[in-house]
Scaffold this active site. Structure first.
Site, PDB file in Angstrom:
ATOM      1  CG  HIS A  51      -9.046  10.253  -5.137  1.00 21.48           C
ATOM      2  ND1 HIS A  51     -10.353  10.051  -4.745  1.00 21.48           N
ATOM      3  CD2 HIS A  51      -8.387   9.137  -4.767  1.00 21.48           C
ATOM      4  CE1 HIS A  51     -10.458   8.864  -4.182  1.00 21.48           C
ATOM      5  NE2 HIS A  51      -9.272   8.286  -4.152  1.00 21.48           N
TER       6      HIS A  51
HETATM    7  P1  TYD Z   1      -6.430   4.564  -4.767  1.00 20.62           P
HETATM    8  O1  TYD Z   1      -7.579   5.174  -5.504  1.00 20.62           O
HETATM    9  O2  TYD Z   1      -5.145   5.302  -4.766  1.00 20.62           O
HETATM   10  O3  TYD Z   1      -6.853   4.247  -3.268  1.00 20.62           O
HETATM   11  P2  TYD Z   1      -7.475   5.219  -2.166  1.00 20.62           P
HETATM   12  O4  TYD Z   1      -7.741   6.528  -2.802  1.00 20.62           O
HETATM   13  O5  TYD Z   1      -8.742   4.577  -1.778  1.00 20.62           O
HETATM   14  O6  TYD Z   1      -6.492   5.315  -1.055  1.00 20.62           O
HETATM   15  O7  TYD Z   1      -6.227   3.115  -5.363  1.00 20.62           O
HETATM   16  C1  TYD Z   1      -5.081   2.330  -5.105  1.00 20.62           C
HETATM   17  C2  TYD Z   1      -4.823   1.432  -6.305  1.00 20.62           C
HETATM   18  O8  TYD Z   1      -5.896   0.517  -6.511  1.00 20.62           O
HETATM   19  C3  TYD Z   1      -4.680   2.218  -7.603  1.00 20.62           C
HETATM   20  O9  TYD Z   1      -3.636   1.602  -8.344  1.00 20.62           O
HETATM   21  C4  TYD Z   1      -5.989   2.015  -8.305  1.00 20.62           C
HETATM   22  C5  TYD Z   1      -6.466   0.670  -7.799  1.00 20.62           C
HETATM   23  N1  TYD Z   1      -7.929   0.556  -7.692  1.00 20.62           N
HETATM   24  C6  TYD Z   1      -8.628  -0.265  -8.550  1.00 20.62           C
HETATM   25  O10 TYD Z   1      -8.047  -0.929  -9.447  1.00 20.62           O
HETATM   26  N2  TYD Z   1      -9.980  -0.390  -8.405  1.00 20.62           N
HETATM   27  C7  TYD Z   1     -10.655   0.294  -7.451  1.00 20.62           C
HETATM   28  O11 TYD Z   1     -11.907   0.157  -7.352  1.00 20.62           O
HETATM   29  C8  TYD Z   1      -9.927   1.167  -6.565  1.00 20.62           C
HETATM   30  C9  TYD Z   1     -10.640   1.944  -5.492  1.00 20.62           C
HETATM   31  C10 TYD Z   1      -8.570   1.252  -6.723  1.00 20.62           C
END
Ligand code: TYD
Length: 135
Positions: A51
């Protein structure tokens, strides 16, 4: 500090008791730290991230183990960085696409963020990212 992707080398304050690294907002990283999270327990074949963020800037530090991060600017440039030292981080400005992968079993990837969590500032579609970054 400028707003380009770059590695940051933090001072190790070691003595006979062990080592300590300090990361302060607006001093060691170019933003005030509003949020931290950390990623661990990801298998070697998992790709995370995938992302871009319209507003958030990040610093990623593998405080244990190692991983890689691939950064793309949506204009045809990409670079791969290895994170494998607790005193080294990578600064990622807003509006770059990132993939984190190749996690070691013991990887703990600490992420410092400039913003509170807001799902609406995440761009999770690569074509949409390219469109926004070039508009
Ligand atoms: P995601 O953004 O997919 O993780 P990464 O890109 O770091 O691998 O996030 C995983 C899950 O956690 C998603 O359901 C969103 C949640 N989340 C939060 O609630 N707060 C946060 O600060 C972050 C980074 C993720």
């Amino acid at each position: 500090m400028d707003k380009n992707v770059k590695m940051l080398d933090f001072t190790q304050r070691g003595d006979e008791r062990g080592r300590l690294v300090v990361v302060e907002g607006m001093k060691d990283v170019p933003f005030d730290i509003k949020r931290i999270f950390y990623i661990y327990g990801s298998d070697k074949d998992v790709v995370r991230g995938q992302h871009a963020n319209r507003r958030s800037e990040f610093v990623l530090i593998n405080v244990a183990g190692h991983s890689k991060v691939k950064v793309m600017d949506g204009k045809g440039n990409e670079a791969v960085f290895t994170l494998n030292r607790p005193h080294t981080g990578i600064y990622l400005p807003n509006m770059v696409w990132k993939d984190m992968y190749d996690f070691s079993d013991d990887s703990v990837l600490l992420v410092l963020a400039s913003e509170h969590y807001d799902a609406s500032e995440y761009i999770r579609d690569y074509e949409e990212f390219v469109k926004e970054v070039n508009s």
